[in-house]
Design a protein around this motif. Structure first.
Motif, PDB file in Angstrom:
ATOM      1  N   ARG A   1       0.827  -1.208   0.000  1.00  0.00           N
ATOM      2  CA  ARG A   1       0.000   0.000   0.000  1.00  0.00           C
ATOM      3  C   ARG A   1       0.866   1.266   0.000  1.00  0.00           C
ATOM      4  O   ARG A   1       0.552   2.255  -0.670  1.00  0.00           O
ATOM      5  CB  ARG A   1      -0.930  -0.016   1.212  1.00  0.00           C
ATOM      6  CG  ARG A   1      -1.906  -1.175   1.218  1.00  0.00           C
ATOM      7  CD  ARG A   1      -2.764  -1.188   2.475  1.00  0.00           C
ATOM      8  NE  ARG A   1      -3.668  -0.050   2.490  1.00  0.00           N
ATOM      9  CZ  ARG A   1      -4.025   0.596   3.584  1.00  0.00           C
ATOM     10  NH1 ARG A   1      -3.494   0.247   4.764  1.00  0.00           N
ATOM     11  NH2 ARG A   1      -4.871   1.612   3.523  1.00  0.00           N
ATOM     12  N   LEU A   2       1.960   1.224   0.767  1.00  0.00           N
ATOM     13  CA  LEU A   2       2.873   2.370   0.775  1.00  0.00           C
ATOM     14  C   LEU A   2       3.519   2.561  -0.595  1.00  0.00           C
ATOM     15  O   LEU A   2       3.671   3.703  -1.075  1.00  0.00           O
ATOM     16  CB  LEU A   2       3.946   2.184   1.847  1.00  0.00           C
ATOM     17  CG  LEU A   2       3.467   2.294   3.306  1.00  0.00           C
ATOM     18  CD1 LEU A   2       4.549   1.819   4.260  1.00  0.00           C
ATOM     19  CD2 LEU A   2       3.077   3.748   3.619  1.00  0.00           C
ATOM     20  N   ASP A   3       3.904   1.462  -1.251  1.00  0.00           N
ATOM     21  CA  ASP A   3       4.501   1.556  -2.595  1.00  0.00           C
ATOM     22  C   ASP A   3       3.496   2.146  -3.579  1.00  0.00           C
ATOM     23  O   ASP A   3       3.848   2.990  -4.428  1.00  0.00           O
ATOM     24  CB  ASP A   3       4.957   0.182  -3.075  1.00  0.00           C
ATOM     25  CG  ASP A   3       6.181  -0.316  -2.326  1.00  0.00           C
ATOM     26  OD1 ASP A   3       6.868   0.515  -1.696  1.00  0.00           O
ATOM     27  OD2 ASP A   3       6.437  -1.534  -2.353  1.00  0.00           O
ATOM     28  N   GLN A   4       2.248   1.693  -3.483  1.00  0.00           N
ATOM     29  CA  GLN A   4       1.229   2.211  -4.398  1.00  0.00           C
ATOM     30  C   GLN A   4       1.015   3.707  -4.189  1.00  0.00           C
ATOM     31  O   GLN A   4       0.869   4.464  -5.148  1.00  0.00           O
ATOM     32  CB  GLN A   4      -0.093   1.460  -4.183  1.00  0.00           C
ATOM     33  CG  GLN A   4      -1.219   1.941  -5.092  1.00  0.00           C
ATOM     34  CD  GLN A   4      -2.521   1.208  -4.829  1.00  0.00           C
ATOM     35  OE1 GLN A   4      -2.523   0.138  -4.224  1.00  0.00           O
ATOM     36  NE2 GLN A   4      -3.632   1.781  -5.284  1.00  0.00           N
ATOM     37  N   ASP A   5       1.035   4.137  -2.904  1.00  0.00           N
ATOM     38  CA  ASP A   5       0.829   5.558  -2.630  1.00  0.00           C
ATOM     39  C   ASP A   5       2.009   6.392  -3.116  1.00  0.00           C
ATOM     40  O   ASP A   5       1.831   7.548  -3.529  1.00  0.00           O
ATOM     41  CB  ASP A   5       0.620   5.758  -1.126  1.00  0.00           C
ATOM     42  CG  ASP A   5       0.178   7.173  -0.786  1.00  0.00           C
ATOM     43  OD1 ASP A   5      -0.965   7.529  -1.137  1.00  0.00           O
ATOM     44  OD2 ASP A   5       0.988   7.922  -0.199  1.00  0.00           O
ATOM     45  N   ARG A   6       3.220   5.829  -3.092  1.00  0.00           N
ATOM     46  CA  ARG A   6       4.378   6.567  -3.612  1.00  0.00           C
ATOM     47  C   ARG A   6       4.269   6.752  -5.127  1.00  0.00           C
ATOM     48  O   ARG A   6       4.614   7.800  -5.670  1.00  0.00           O
ATOM     49  CB  ARG A   6       5.675   5.836  -3.253  1.00  0.00           C
ATOM     50  CG  ARG A   6       6.243   6.219  -1.911  1.00  0.00           C
ATOM     51  CD  ARG A   6       7.677   5.739  -1.756  1.00  0.00           C
ATOM     52  NE  ARG A   6       7.785   4.289  -1.815  1.00  0.00           N
ATOM     53  CZ  ARG A   6       7.627   3.490  -0.757  1.00  0.00           C
ATOM     54  NH1 ARG A   6       7.348   4.012   0.425  1.00  0.00           N
ATOM     55  NH2 ARG A   6       7.749   2.192  -0.876  1.00  0.00           N
ATOM     56  N   ARG A   7       3.771   5.705  -5.822  1.00  0.00           N
ATOM     57  CA  ARG A   7       3.627   5.799  -7.270  1.00  0.00           C
ATOM     58  C   ARG A   7       2.482   6.733  -7.664  1.00  0.00           C
ATOM     59  O   ARG A   7       2.549   7.418  -8.679  1.00  0.00           O
ATOM     60  CB  ARG A   7       3.399   4.404  -7.866  1.00  0.00           C
ATOM     61  CG  ARG A   7       4.603   3.470  -7.747  1.00  0.00           C
ATOM     62  CD  ARG A   7       4.406   2.228  -8.588  1.00  0.00           C
ATOM     63  NE  ARG A   7       3.210   1.483  -8.176  1.00  0.00           N
ATOM     64  CZ  ARG A   7       3.222   0.509  -7.272  1.00  0.00           C
ATOM     65  NH1 ARG A   7       4.375   0.162  -6.678  1.00  0.00           N
ATOM     66  NH2 ARG A   7       2.123  -0.126  -6.968  1.00  0.00           N
ATOM     67  N   SER A   8       1.436   6.701  -6.824  1.00  0.00           N
ATOM     68  CA  SER A   8       0.263   7.534  -7.131  1.00  0.00           C
ATOM     69  C   SER A   8      -0.203   8.180  -5.835  1.00  0.00           C
ATOM     70  O   SER A   8      -1.092   7.667  -5.159  1.00  0.00           O
ATOM     71  CB  SER A   8      -0.852   6.670  -7.745  1.00  0.00           C
ATOM     72  OG  SER A   8      -2.003   7.435  -8.005  1.00  0.00           O
TER      73      SER A   8
ATOM     74  N   VAL B   1      -4.284   5.871  -2.076  1.00  0.00           N
ATOM     75  CA  VAL B   1      -4.586   4.870  -1.048  1.00  0.00           C
ATOM     76  C   VAL B   1      -5.155   5.582   0.172  1.00  0.00           C
ATOM     77  O   VAL B   1      -4.548   6.532   0.685  1.00  0.00           O
ATOM     78  CB  VAL B   1      -3.324   4.066  -0.656  1.00  0.00           C
ATOM     79  CG1 VAL B   1      -3.674   3.041   0.405  1.00  0.00           C
ATOM     80  CG2 VAL B   1      -2.726   3.401  -1.885  1.00  0.00           C
ATOM     81  N   ARG B   2      -6.298   5.147   0.611  1.00  0.00           N
ATOM     82  CA  ARG B   2      -6.938   5.781   1.759  1.00  0.00           C
ATOM     83  C   ARG B   2      -6.539   5.068   3.052  1.00  0.00           C
ATOM     84  O   ARG B   2      -6.175   3.898   3.058  1.00  0.00           O
ATOM     85  CB  ARG B   2      -8.461   5.741   1.591  1.00  0.00           C
ATOM     86  CG  ARG B   2      -8.952   6.451   0.325  1.00  0.00           C
ATOM     87  CD  ARG B   2     -10.457   6.393   0.221  1.00  0.00           C
ATOM     88  NE  ARG B   2     -11.087   7.056   1.364  1.00  0.00           N
ATOM     89  CZ  ARG B   2     -12.400   7.088   1.573  1.00  0.00           C
ATOM     90  NH1 ARG B   2     -13.214   6.498   0.699  1.00  0.00           N
ATOM     91  NH2 ARG B   2     -12.899   7.716   2.613  1.00  0.00           N
ATOM     92  N   SER B   3      -6.646   5.811   4.136  1.00  0.00           N
ATOM     93  CA  SER B   3      -6.449   5.280   5.492  1.00  0.00           C
ATOM     94  C   SER B   3      -5.062   4.689   5.694  1.00  0.00           C
ATOM     95  O   SER B   3      -4.897   3.647   6.345  1.00  0.00           O
ATOM     96  CB  SER B   3      -7.519   4.220   5.820  1.00  0.00           C
ATOM     97  OG  SER B   3      -8.810   4.763   5.701  1.00  0.00           O
ATOM     98  N   LEU B   4      -4.055   5.342   5.115  1.00  0.00           N
ATOM     99  CA  LEU B   4      -2.680   4.910   5.373  1.00  0.00           C
ATOM    100  C   LEU B   4      -2.221   5.429   6.736  1.00  0.00           C
ATOM    101  O   LEU B   4      -2.628   6.524   7.169  1.00  0.00           O
ATOM    102  CB  LEU B   4      -1.742   5.457   4.304  1.00  0.00           C
ATOM    103  CG  LEU B   4      -1.526   4.620   3.047  1.00  0.00           C
ATOM    104  CD1 LEU B   4      -0.613   5.373   2.092  1.00  0.00           C
ATOM    105  CD2 LEU B   4      -0.960   3.252   3.375  1.00  0.00           C
ATOM    106  N   PRO B   5      -1.368   4.691   7.435  1.00  0.00           N
ATOM    107  CA  PRO B   5      -0.761   5.258   8.642  1.00  0.00           C
ATOM    108  C   PRO B   5       0.107   6.458   8.273  1.00  0.00           C
ATOM    109  O   PRO B   5       0.594   6.566   7.143  1.00  0.00           O
ATOM    110  CB  PRO B   5       0.070   4.104   9.204  1.00  0.00           C
ATOM    111  CG  PRO B   5       0.285   3.182   8.057  1.00  0.00           C
ATOM    112  CD  PRO B   5      -0.908   3.320   7.170  1.00  0.00           C
ATOM    113  N   VAL B   6       0.288   7.360   9.229  1.00  0.00           N
ATOM    114  CA  VAL B   6       1.009   8.602   8.971  1.00  0.00           C
ATOM    115  C   VAL B   6       2.235   8.686   9.865  1.00  0.00           C
ATOM    116  O   VAL B   6       2.153   8.470  11.078  1.00  0.00           O
ATOM    117  CB  VAL B   6       0.090   9.823   9.222  1.00  0.00           C
ATOM    118  CG1 VAL B   6       0.877  11.129   9.078  1.00  0.00           C
ATOM    119  CG2 VAL B   6      -1.096   9.796   8.268  1.00  0.00           C
ATOM    120  N   ALA B   7       3.395   8.994   9.245  1.00  0.00           N
ATOM    121  CA  ALA B   7       4.617   9.296   9.989  1.00  0.00           C
ATOM    122  C   ALA B   7       4.826  10.800   9.934  1.00  0.00           C
ATOM    123  O   ALA B   7       4.691  11.418   8.858  1.00  0.00           O
ATOM    124  CB  ALA B   7       5.809   8.561   9.400  1.00  0.00           C
TER     125      ALA B   7
END
Length: 356
Positions: A293-300, A304-310
């Motif tokens: 999911r993190l990789d997908q969010d980096r590409r786009s 991706v919804r509801s990802l954890p946040v740093a």
């Protein structure tokens, strides 16, 4: 001549018949194995050599009997019986219950019965028998977790063992209640080779088990043992985008206002962008899913919804002069269940300030 031969033949026949009749009357002794049955009321236990029973106890004995050879040779199971019955009105039993300890029972013709005529009792052994009587009692006891046999498949572990109910009622001699009141264990559970199916976080082995009680104590309750097996966690670093959280100052009427920074803040080399490896602990499948999911969010970004946040906080940065270098704590929120930050391995994020 023929008459002499006939007489000789008849003499032999009569001799055989006479000796057969005499042999049938010859006395012979044999030993038979018999269960000596001691009967007591249902609320009383009887004990012999560590064996307890309520209501009735069978003790193996050997009985020697004597009788005509023909009868002895045809003895069948049940032809020799041994039994003694005690009731609450029996003085012997009342005294035994009151005094405790062991009592002596002599085996004799009042206890051993030979059901075939012309057969008599010679002896019964062992005799005397040292037996103990005790009042039956009920008590509640705690249960211990069962022993686990074997081990789950590699990469999995037992997370918890739950016994339901945790307390049960048992029944047995009052003397055992005083000596071994509990707690008692539950039958062992075999977890050899158990594994969590793909896509699942855990499995529960729910098994009915019997309570392991001391000899002479009974438990009618079948307890449920739930063994939870989970994947063995691993630690892995995943690359997170790092958000910036600015401190706010309160304006009039309680409104929050963000104070603009006098300097710009940027990652300090060799870090080039706002991303940071976060060490996480969790099951391999869960970490794989989060990494995808993190990789997908980096590409786009934003797909991706509801990802954890740093994120890092810029508390106190407002007054920092340009050219300041610092290391800020990285915080993470919103991690999926079963995944946690490996705090001891989490490094601070390096920054520096520049003049606006």
């Amino acid at each position: 001549m023929r008459a002499h031969l006939l007489n000789a033949f008849l003499a032999v026949v009569f001799s055989v018949l006479i000796w057969s009749a005499v042999g049938a009357q010859l006395s012979e002794t044999t030993t038979v194995d018999v269960d000596y049955i001691i009967q007591v009321p249902p609320d009383v236990t009887v004990t012999y050599l560590g064996k307890h029973a309520a209501g009735e106890l069978k003790i193996p004995i050997k009985v020697e009997v004597r009788g005509p050879r023909e009868v002895i040779g045809r003895l069948a199971p049940g032809d020799v019986q041994a039994r003694r019955t005690f009731s609450h009105e029996n003085t012997f039993l009342r005294e035994a219950l009151a005094a405790g300890g062991t009592r002596t029972i002599e085996l004799g013709s009042s206890d051993v019965f030979v059901m075939r005529p012309n057969v008599e009792l010679v002896s019964a052994r062992p005799s005397p028998l040292e037996v103990a009587f005790s009042q039956v009692d009920d008590w509640e006891t705690r249960l211990l977790s069962p022993q686990l046999l074997g081990a789950p498949a590699p990469g999995f572990r037992v997370a918890s063992i739950d016994v339901r109910p945790q307390r049960v009622w048992v029944r047995g001699p009052a003397s055992l209640r005083d000596r071994q009141p509990g707690p008692y264990e539950v039958e062992a559970v075999d977890v050899t080779g158990e594994r969590v199916p793909a896509g699942k976080r855990s499995i529960d082995l729910s098994l009915p088990r019997a309570v392991r009680t001391p000899l002479g104590v009974t438990c009618d309750t079948k307890v449920q043992v739930v063994v939870t097996i989970v994947p063995e966690p691993e630690v892995r670093e995943l690359l997170f985008p790092v958000k910036v959280l600015l401190s706010a100052q309160r304006g009039g009427a309680g409104a929050a206002a963000v104070e603009p920074l006098a300097v710009s803040v940027e990652p300090r080399p060799p870090v080039q962008e706002w991303s940071w490896p976060i060490p996480l602990r969790g099951a391999a499948a869960d970490l794989d899913a989060l990494g995808q999911r993190l990789d997908q969010d980096r590409r786009s970004p934003g797909s991706v919804r509801s990802l954890p946040v740093a994120y890092v906080r810029f508390d106190g940065v407002h007054n920092l002069p340009a050219g300041t270098v610092d290391d800020l704590d990285v915080l993470v929120v919103g991690l999926p269940e079963g995944i946690s930050v490996e705090v001891g391995s989490l490094r601070k994020f390096p920054i520096r300030t520049r003049a606006q």
